[in-house]
Design a protein around this motif. Structure first.
Motif, PDB file in Angstrom:
ATOM      1  N   GLN A 186      13.170 -61.491 -15.345  1.00  0.00           N
ATOM      2  CA  GLN A 186      13.488 -61.929 -17.319  1.00  0.00           C
ATOM      3  C   GLN A 186      15.016 -61.818 -17.395  1.00  0.00           C
ATOM      4  O   GLN A 186      15.420 -62.316 -18.613  1.00  0.00           O
ATOM      5  N   LEU A 187      15.956 -60.957 -17.021  1.00  0.00           N
ATOM      6  CA  LEU A 187      17.214 -61.561 -18.107  1.00  0.00           C
ATOM      7  C   LEU A 187      17.754 -62.294 -17.185  1.00  0.00           C
ATOM      8  O   LEU A 187      18.442 -62.741 -17.561  1.00  0.00           O
ATOM      9  N   LEU A 188      17.290 -62.686 -16.045  1.00  0.00           N
ATOM     10  CA  LEU A 188      18.089 -64.114 -14.837  1.00  0.00           C
ATOM     11  C   LEU A 188      17.711 -65.708 -15.539  1.00  0.00           C
ATOM     12  O   LEU A 188      18.143 -66.107 -15.526  1.00  0.00           O
ATOM     13  N   THR A 189      16.399 -65.279 -16.060  1.00  0.00           N
ATOM     14  CA  THR A 189      15.680 -66.100 -16.761  1.00  0.00           C
ATOM     15  C   THR A 189      16.407 -66.143 -18.061  1.00  0.00           C
ATOM     16  O   THR A 189      16.628 -67.493 -18.229  1.00  0.00           O
ATOM     17  N   GLU A 190      16.658 -65.689 -18.865  1.00  0.00           N
ATOM     18  CA  GLU A 190      17.598 -65.982 -19.952  1.00  0.00           C
ATOM     19  C   GLU A 190      18.892 -65.741 -19.889  1.00  0.00           C
ATOM     20  O   GLU A 190      19.521 -66.557 -20.954  1.00  0.00           O
TER      21      GLU A 190
ATOM     22  N   VAL B  80      16.184 -70.538  -8.426  1.00  0.00           N
ATOM     23  CA  VAL B  80      17.171 -71.042  -8.953  1.00  0.00           C
ATOM     24  C   VAL B  80      17.569 -72.116  -9.185  1.00  0.00           C
ATOM     25  O   VAL B  80      16.873 -72.968  -9.017  1.00  0.00           O
ATOM     26  N   ALA B  81      17.653 -71.662 -10.665  1.00  0.00           N
ATOM     27  CA  ALA B  81      17.685 -72.988 -11.717  1.00  0.00           C
ATOM     28  C   ALA B  81      18.956 -73.632 -11.721  1.00  0.00           C
ATOM     29  O   ALA B  81      20.327 -73.494 -10.966  1.00  0.00           O
ATOM     30  N   ALA B  82      19.118 -75.396 -11.736  1.00  0.00           N
ATOM     31  CA  ALA B  82      19.928 -75.673 -11.060  1.00  0.00           C
ATOM     32  C   ALA B  82      22.034 -75.544 -12.284  1.00  0.00           C
ATOM     33  O   ALA B  82      21.191 -75.650 -13.079  1.00  0.00           O
ATOM     34  N   PRO B  83      22.844 -76.342 -11.653  1.00  0.00           N
ATOM     35  CA  PRO B  83      23.446 -75.686 -13.023  1.00  0.00           C
ATOM     36  C   PRO B  83      23.526 -77.062 -14.023  1.00  0.00           C
ATOM     37  O   PRO B  83      22.991 -78.226 -13.608  1.00  0.00           O
ATOM     38  N   LYS B  84      23.826 -76.304 -15.161  1.00  0.00           N
ATOM     39  CA  LYS B  84      23.102 -77.647 -16.578  1.00  0.00           C
ATOM     40  C   LYS B  84      24.725 -77.994 -16.979  1.00  0.00           C
ATOM     41  O   LYS B  84      25.551 -77.626 -16.924  1.00  0.00           O
TER      42      LYS B  84
ATOM     43  N   LEU C 214      21.711 -59.452  -7.891  1.00  0.00           N
ATOM     44  CA  LEU C 214      21.321 -60.802  -7.941  1.00  0.00           C
ATOM     45  C   LEU C 214      21.745 -62.332  -8.555  1.00  0.00           C
ATOM     46  O   LEU C 214      21.775 -63.575  -8.091  1.00  0.00           O
ATOM     47  N   ASP C 215      22.647 -61.504  -9.416  1.00  0.00           N
ATOM     48  CA  ASP C 215      23.204 -63.010 -10.189  1.00  0.00           C
ATOM     49  C   ASP C 215      24.413 -63.234  -9.212  1.00  0.00           C
ATOM     50  O   ASP C 215      24.721 -63.974  -8.971  1.00  0.00           O
ATOM     51  N   ALA C 216      25.118 -62.371  -8.231  1.00  0.00           N
ATOM     52  CA  ALA C 216      25.874 -62.342  -7.757  1.00  0.00           C
ATOM     53  C   ALA C 216      25.737 -62.865  -6.413  1.00  0.00           C
ATOM     54  O   ALA C 216      26.332 -63.811  -6.147  1.00  0.00           O
ATOM     55  N   LYS C 217      24.610 -62.871  -5.997  1.00  0.00           N
ATOM     56  CA  LYS C 217      23.882 -63.418  -4.454  1.00  0.00           C
ATOM     57  C   LYS C 217      24.071 -64.912  -5.290  1.00  0.00           C
ATOM     58  O   LYS C 217      24.262 -66.418  -4.646  1.00  0.00           O
ATOM     59  N   ILE C 218      23.342 -65.531  -6.168  1.00  0.00           N
ATOM     60  CA  ILE C 218      23.212 -66.500  -6.285  1.00  0.00           C
ATOM     61  C   ILE C 218      24.803 -67.561  -7.012  1.00  0.00           C
ATOM     62  O   ILE C 218      24.968 -69.121  -6.806  1.00  0.00           O
ATOM     63  N   LYS C 219      25.387 -67.280  -7.918  1.00  0.00           N
ATOM     64  CA  LYS C 219      26.612 -67.257  -7.968  1.00  0.00           C
ATOM     65  C   LYS C 219      27.811 -67.536  -6.503  1.00  0.00           C
ATOM     66  O   LYS C 219      28.145 -67.856  -6.415  1.00  0.00           O
ATOM     67  N   SER C 220      27.287 -66.714  -5.132  1.00  0.00           N
ATOM     68  CA  SER C 220      27.839 -67.097  -4.052  1.00  0.00           C
ATOM     69  C   SER C 220      26.771 -67.924  -3.559  1.00  0.00           C
ATOM     70  O   SER C 220      27.797 -68.203  -1.907  1.00  0.00           O
ATOM     71  N   GLU C 221      26.005 -68.056  -3.973  1.00  0.00           N
ATOM     72  CA  GLU C 221      25.809 -69.515  -3.322  1.00  0.00           C
ATOM     73  C   GLU C 221      24.326 -69.143  -2.058  1.00  0.00           C
ATOM     74  O   GLU C 221      24.067 -69.607  -1.579  1.00  0.00           O
ATOM     75  N   LEU C 222      24.390 -67.794  -2.275  1.00  0.00           N
ATOM     76  CA  LEU C 222      23.820 -67.155  -0.842  1.00  0.00           C
ATOM     77  C   LEU C 222      22.301 -67.988  -1.516  1.00  0.00           C
ATOM     78  O   LEU C 222      21.441 -67.516  -0.399  1.00  0.00           O
ATOM     79  N   TYR C 223      21.894 -67.764  -2.642  1.00  0.00           N
ATOM     80  CA  TYR C 223      20.475 -68.789  -3.003  1.00  0.00           C
ATOM     81  C   TYR C 223      21.156 -69.656  -3.485  1.00  0.00           C
ATOM     82  O   TYR C 223      21.354 -69.809  -4.479  1.00  0.00           O
ATOM     83  N   GLU C 224      20.080 -70.874  -3.183  1.00  0.00           N
ATOM     84  CA  GLU C 224      21.213 -71.872  -3.182  1.00  0.00           C
ATOM     85  C   GLU C 224      20.278 -72.719  -4.896  1.00  0.00           C
ATOM     86  O   GLU C 224      18.909 -72.620  -4.850  1.00  0.00           O
ATOM     87  N   PRO C 225      20.850 -73.493  -5.311  1.00  0.00           N
ATOM     88  CA  PRO C 225      20.228 -74.301  -6.673  1.00  0.00           C
ATOM     89  C   PRO C 225      18.776 -75.051  -5.955  1.00  0.00           C
ATOM     90  O   PRO C 225      18.706 -75.920  -5.584  1.00  0.00           O
TER      91      PRO C 225
ATOM     92  N   LEU D 264      20.038 -68.699 -14.880  1.00  0.00           N
ATOM     93  CA  LEU D 264      20.447 -68.587 -13.628  1.00  0.00           C
ATOM     94  C   LEU D 264      19.065 -68.693 -12.998  1.00  0.00           C
ATOM     95  O   LEU D 264      18.919 -69.516 -11.661  1.00  0.00           O
ATOM     96  N   VAL D 265      17.565 -68.627 -13.236  1.00  0.00           N
ATOM     97  CA  VAL D 265      16.778 -68.377 -12.725  1.00  0.00           C
ATOM     98  C   VAL D 265      15.316 -69.531 -13.348  1.00  0.00           C
ATOM     99  O   VAL D 265      15.559 -69.535 -14.356  1.00  0.00           O
ATOM    100  N   SER D 266      14.336 -70.120 -12.374  1.00  0.00           N
ATOM    101  CA  SER D 266      12.837 -70.719 -13.738  1.00  0.00           C
ATOM    102  C   SER D 266      12.013 -69.686 -12.764  1.00  0.00           C
ATOM    103  O   SER D 266      11.532 -69.375 -12.093  1.00  0.00           O
ATOM    104  N   GLN D 267      11.028 -68.833 -13.878  1.00  0.00           N
ATOM    105  CA  GLN D 267       9.961 -69.115 -13.324  1.00  0.00           C
ATOM    106  C   GLN D 267       9.160 -69.997 -13.411  1.00  0.00           C
ATOM    107  O   GLN D 267       8.233 -70.007 -14.631  1.00  0.00           O
ATOM    108  N   GLN D 268       8.088 -69.675 -12.419  1.00  0.00           N
ATOM    109  CA  GLN D 268       6.679 -71.182 -12.365  1.00  0.00           C
ATOM    110  C   GLN D 268       5.465 -70.834 -11.872  1.00  0.00           C
ATOM    111  O   GLN D 268       5.778 -70.026 -10.714  1.00  0.00           O
ATOM    112  N   ALA D 269       4.883 -70.547 -13.200  1.00  0.00           N
ATOM    113  CA  ALA D 269       3.704 -70.179 -12.381  1.00  0.00           C
ATOM    114  C   ALA D 269       2.988 -70.293 -11.268  1.00  0.00           C
ATOM    115  O   ALA D 269       3.284 -71.685 -11.129  1.00  0.00           O
TER     116      ALA D 269
END
Length: 252
Positions: free
Chosen positions: A55-59, A73-77, A18-29, A62-67
């Motif tokens: 949870q690893l991705l949250t730490e 996918v988190a926006a670049p900081k 999932l990290d690789a997919k986010i960084k390749s922008e398969l999933y966008e911010p 890269l992502v935020s989990q919203q109840a």
């Protein structure tokens, strides 16, 4: 498959994929990831294993989990250099971010005791209070309140703070800025500021209290910035003879 690959936890492998997919922008911010049940079925694992991966991705930021809404996918900081004498907005613009400033208020009023103490002024004498909202790439990110001693207030009365940084206005008024001290602390978003930053009260934030000093170590500005913790983090770079700190992105 070698021994090390067999011993690798499934959740770690899913997180890397999932990290690789986010960084390749398969999933966008800002985009939601597929539902957890959909992802767990796609990877052939239990919901518990999938949640460990998320949870690893949250730490990693890269992502935020919203109840009740899902995983996004988190926006670049952005990064903000603590060692620079530039304004916060100038630091962010130098990185290529679009920073918009909205002026929420400008008035002369008696400063709170803690502000007066930082400025070294009489709390009974009205100081200039400037309240601004910073939007980073279109997203509300920073609420900032600046206090300027009364002796400098007249020189700043006609400044357009949506277009002119406070430091530039001070320089134009002949004020020489030579140093600053800044204190950072974690906090949570208060209800009054939640509406400005578009996040619920209780959201993690960084609180930055900064005193800017002119010649003779006289205080010329006290700033309180409330910075959304979801957008930025603190990182340090250590060398044999120095330590530098800056706000930065978790994403490479």
């Amino acid at each position: 498959m070698n021994g090390s690959e067999r011993r690798r936890p499934k959740y770690a492998a899913i997180a890397e994929d999932l990290d690789a997919k986010i960084k390749s922008e398969l999933y966008e911010p800002g985009q939601p990831l597929p539902a957890q049940r959909e992802l767990s079925a796609a990877y052939g694992v239990t919901l518990m294993t999938l949640r460990q991966a998320l949870q690893l991705l949250t730490e990693r930021g890269l992502v935020s989990q919203q109840a009740g809404r899902g995983t996004f996918v988190a926006a670049p900081k952005a990064s903000y250099s603590l060692g620079s004498m530039q304004s916060l907005a100038d630091d962010l613009r130098a990185q290529g971010h679009a920073v918009e400033t909205a002026l929420l208020g400008r008035s002369r009023r008696r400063p709170p005791r803690r502000v007066a103490d930082q400025l070294g002024v009489d709390p009974a004498v009205p100081a200039l209070r400037i309240e601004r909202l910073r939007r980073l790439d279109g997203t509300p990110a920073i609420h900032q309140v600046s206090w300027v001693p009364a002796v400098l207030a007249d020189a700043l009365s006609d400044v357009d703070f949506t277009a002119t940084p406070l430091y530039s206005a001070l320089a134009a008024a002949g004020v020489v800025v030579q140093s600053a001290r800044e204190r950072l602390s974690p906090g949570v978003l208060t209800a009054p500021l939640a509406k400005h930053l578009g996040q619920p009260a209780g959201t993690p934030v960084f609180l930055s209290d900064r005193v800017t000093l002119g010649l003779g170590d006289s205080a010329v500005v006290f700033d309180r910035a409330t910075i959304l913790g979801e957008l930025v983090e603190i990182r340090t770079v250590r060398a044999a003879t120095s330590l530098s700190m800056h706000w930065t992105s978790q994403r490479p």
